[in-house]
Design an enzyme around this catalytic site. Structure first.
Site, PDB file in Angstrom:
ATOM      1  N   LYS A  82     -28.233 -21.574  -7.241  1.00 47.13           N
ATOM      2  CA  LYS A  82     -29.594 -21.536  -6.700  1.00 47.13           C
ATOM      3  C   LYS A  82     -29.722 -20.423  -5.673  1.00 47.13           C
ATOM      4  O   LYS A  82     -28.725 -19.932  -5.138  1.00 47.13           O
ATOM      5  CB  LYS A  82     -29.906 -22.870  -6.000  1.00 47.13           C
ATOM      6  CG  LYS A  82     -30.189 -24.026  -6.939  1.00 47.13           C
ATOM      7  CD  LYS A  82     -30.631 -25.243  -6.149  1.00 47.13           C
ATOM      8  CE  LYS A  82     -30.850 -26.450  -7.043  1.00 47.13           C
ATOM      9  NZ  LYS A  82     -31.957 -26.310  -7.990  1.00 47.13           N
TER      10      LYS A  82
ATOM     11  N   ARG B 157     -29.988 -34.150 -15.675  1.00 49.10           N
ATOM     12  CA  ARG B 157     -30.124 -34.764 -17.004  1.00 49.10           C
ATOM     13  C   ARG B 157     -28.745 -35.058 -17.618  1.00 49.10           C
ATOM     14  O   ARG B 157     -28.620 -35.960 -18.443  1.00 49.10           O
ATOM     15  CB  ARG B 157     -30.975 -33.860 -17.913  1.00 49.10           C
ATOM     16  CG  ARG B 157     -30.387 -32.511 -18.191  1.00 49.10           C
ATOM     17  CD  ARG B 157     -31.421 -31.523 -18.713  1.00 49.10           C
ATOM     18  NE  ARG B 157     -32.284 -31.001 -17.641  1.00 49.10           N
ATOM     19  CZ  ARG B 157     -33.279 -30.145 -17.821  1.00 49.10           C
ATOM     20  NH1 ARG B 157     -33.570 -29.706 -19.033  1.00 49.10           N
ATOM     21  NH2 ARG B 157     -34.000 -29.717 -16.801  1.00 49.10           N
TER      22      ARG B 157
HETATM   23  N1  BES Z   1     -32.421 -30.798  -8.439  1.00 48.97           N
HETATM   24  C1  BES Z   1     -33.098 -29.835  -9.217  1.00 48.97           C
HETATM   25  C2  BES Z   1     -34.585 -30.097  -9.326  1.00 48.97           C
HETATM   26  C3  BES Z   1     -35.365 -29.912  -8.062  1.00 48.97           C
HETATM   27  C4  BES Z   1     -35.896 -28.677  -7.755  1.00 48.97           C
HETATM   28  C5  BES Z   1     -35.591 -30.964  -7.244  1.00 48.97           C
HETATM   29  C6  BES Z   1     -36.635 -28.528  -6.598  1.00 48.97           C
HETATM   30  C7  BES Z   1     -36.312 -30.808  -6.085  1.00 48.97           C
HETATM   31  C8  BES Z   1     -36.853 -29.592  -5.779  1.00 48.97           C
HETATM   32  C9  BES Z   1     -32.548 -29.801 -10.630  1.00 48.97           C
HETATM   33  O1  BES Z   1     -31.218 -30.136 -10.767  1.00 48.97           O
HETATM   34  C10 BES Z   1     -32.702 -28.394 -11.122  1.00 48.97           C
HETATM   35  O2  BES Z   1     -32.171 -27.526 -10.530  1.00 48.97           O
HETATM   36  N2  BES Z   1     -33.461 -28.228 -12.200  1.00 48.97           N
HETATM   37  C11 BES Z   1     -33.728 -26.947 -12.726  1.00 48.97           C
HETATM   38  C12 BES Z   1     -33.692 -27.063 -14.230  1.00 48.97           C
HETATM   39  C13 BES Z   1     -33.696 -25.741 -14.943  1.00 48.97           C
HETATM   40  C14 BES Z   1     -32.439 -24.966 -14.632  1.00 48.97           C
HETATM   41  C15 BES Z   1     -33.811 -26.015 -16.412  1.00 48.97           C
HETATM   42  C16 BES Z   1     -35.087 -26.480 -12.251  1.00 48.97           C
HETATM   43  O3  BES Z   1     -36.011 -27.301 -12.164  1.00 48.97           O
HETATM   44  O4  BES Z   1     -35.218 -25.320 -11.915  1.00 48.97           O
HETATM   45 ZN    ZN Z   2     -29.908 -28.494 -10.408  1.00 53.51          ZN
END
Ligand code: BES
Ligand code: ZN
Ligand code: ZN
Length: 506
Positions: free
Chosen positions: A286, A360
């Site tokens: 991230k 997921r």
């Molecule tokens: N934990 C995150 C989702 C999230 C993002 C929660 C912002 C709270 C605030 C999740 O694990 C994630 O990173 N999801 C990705 C999925 C993508 C890589 C397909 C996302 O939403 O960017």
């Molecule tokens: Zn994530």
């Protein structure tokens, strides 16, 4: 907090704070005041102030607009130290908004009481309907939830406000002991979730969640099963293990079971909560700002643990199980690589193209286990996607379900709790988007409809179970405080789930 009936006590008992709820109409010149015996209105209180309230209101432009507040010290001759006027206007409000007004009234009373260190508060209620239990409970929730503070790491201990000790309320029936107990437990559980979410990730590892489950199990007399790495290997929970691979902290799948003393409903309801105690994104790392708040990626787990932390005292009619897959999502030489393929507990193979779509993966195994162990209903809570926040913003959780009864029962419970749910599509057309050319499915669905493709991914693991998925990435964490919600962990879903379990009719 002792709640007493103010039916005939408004004028007799001395109070630190008197709250009068008034409507815009009644503070206009020659405005009509509502008639309710023994209850103070703007008019009567203005007369007691020798008419000076009108001028005061004008000076500060107080028009009793909805939620508007005017507070002043009372002259010595009164038997209350301060007066607070609270604007009240339910015109055109939906049932959700009416209850929210009661909750916000509670929050604004607490705010004023805290500022004045008031211990005794009287609420004059000519405009309120306090004979309705939902209204009373909403007001009480607003008051109690407002008192939350996360102080664990603060060195300076402030001169503490003990909170409102005595509250005098109007209404014919008053506030029953039972209703107050329910309110107290709903708020206690919410605080459990808030504390867990607010705890820094070093001090809220999967092992800490395990210990918290031990404490909850002991306190509520629940059965706790702790599946550690070895047990997870035996069960082929390879998707969860793949996420945990980059972390030095051991992962767990925790399971708490509540069985009522007397089963009044034969259904088994399983709650599943995403427990990623820190989400760095893994190798699909991230950005710095995207990572800042990722300690809250266990808010789903926190909500589910919080529900179980009061469950035996609330005694829902059916067996309730909590499945909590928990791990960190970190980076190391052993971390899962984008392109790796794993086989989840239910036998489906997954191509992991983005290690940041880890929620997921861990849910895949937890859901598979909940299905294998025969759950009639499954509800999962997860801070699953950024996409749901893009779609719905910070207030709403996305609700995904093909089960109409679950949709309406969760919707009704959320309305009573003041939590916003919005139904999102579980569209079979989008299944295409998670097809993999090397495995059965892949863990990303491309640029569009990210919250939906994530939900479609989960659907691969729920078999024929009646299932609902709540993507709480938006409302689980508050970037700024708002009334009874403080900055940080919200405890979103806790009160909704508890009301859902208590009111459940299949
Ligand atoms: N934990 C995150 C989702 C999230 C993002 C929660 C912002 C709270 C605030 C999740 O694990 C994630 O990173 N999801 C990705 C999925 C993508 C890589 C397909 C996302 O939403 O960017
Ligand atoms: Zn994530
Ligand atoms: Zn995550």
């Amino acid at each position: 907090m002792k709640v007493i009936s103010s039916k005939d006590s408004v004028n007799k008992i001395s109070q630190d704070l008197l709250v009068v709820v008034c409507s815009p109409a009644e503070i206009k010149p020659k405005g009509k005041s509502p008639k309710q015996r023994n209850q103070l209105s703007f008019d009567s209180i203005n007369r007691a102030f020798n008419g000076s309230l009108v001028g005061r209101a004008k000076k500060v432009d107080f028009k009793a607009k909805d939620g508007q507040c005017l507070a002043l010290d009372a002259p010595n001759r009164f038997n209350f130290a301060a007066l607070m006027l609270h604007g009240w206007d339910l015109d055109q409000k939906s049932a959700f908004e009416v209850l929210m007004s009661y909750r916000k009234l509670g929050a604004s009373i607490f705010e004023q009481a805290e500022r004045r260190r008031a211990e005794s508060v009287c609420l004059a209620s000519a405009n309120l309907d306090l004979d309705n239990e939902s209204n009373l409970l909403a007001l009480y929730e607003g008051l109690v939830l407002s008192a939350y503070e996360y102080k664990r790491y603060k060195s300076e201990k402030k001169d503490e406000y003990k909170g409102i000790q005595q509250l005098a309320l109007g209404g014919q029936h008053g506030f029953s002991r039972k209703l107050q107990e329910l309110g107290d437990l709903l708020c206690e559980a919410t605080f459990v979730a808030r504390d867990l979410v607010n705890t820094p990730p070093r001090d809220c590892t999967p092992s800490v969640l395990r210990d918290k489950c031990r404490e909850v199990a002991r306190q509520e007399k629940l059965k706790l099963e702790v599946l550690d790495r070895k047990a997870l290997k035996r069960l082929a929970a390879n998707a969860l293990l793949a996420v945990a691979q980059g972390s030095d902290e051991p992962p767990f799948l925790l399971k708490l079971t509540y069985r009522p003393k007397k089963i009044r409903d034969k259904n088994v309801i399983s709650l599943v909560g995403k427990g990623v105690t820190f989400d760095s994104g893994g190798l699909s790392i991230k950005s710095a700002s995207g990572m800042e708040t990722m300690k809250y990626d266990m808010a789903g787990a926190a909500a589910v643990i919080a529900v179980m932390s009061v469950i035996s005292r609330l005694q829902p009619a059916m067996e309730v199980r909590a499945y909590i897959p928990t791990t960190e999502n970190m980076i190391s030489g052993g971390a899962t690589r984008p392109g790796d393929v794993v086989r989840a507990m239910n036998g489906k193979s997954i191509e992991i193209l983005n290690t940041d779509a880890e929620g997921r993966l861990i849910l895949a195994d937890a859901l598979s286990l909940a299905v294998k162990e025969k759950s009639d209903y499954i509800v999962d809570l997860a801070t699953l996607t950024g996409a749901v926040v893009v779609a719905l913003g910070p207030e709403y959780a996305g609700l995904f379900s093909g089960q109409e009864s679950l949709v309406s029962e969760l919707g009704a419970a959320a309305e009573l709790s003041g939590e916003r749910l919005w139904r999102m599509p579980l569209a079979n057309e989008y299944k295409e988007m998670i097809k993999s050319h090397v495995a059965d499915i892949k863990n990303t669905g491309g640029s569009w409809g990210g919250a939906i493709t994530a939900a479609m991914f989960l659907k691969e693991f729920v078999g024929d179970s009646k299932w609902a998925h709540l993507d709480i990435a938006g409302p689980a964490y508050a970037e700024s405080p708002k009334g009874y919600i403080k900055k940080g962990g919200v405890g979103f879903g806790v009160r909704t789930l508890l009301r859902f379990l208590l009111n459940f009719r299949q």
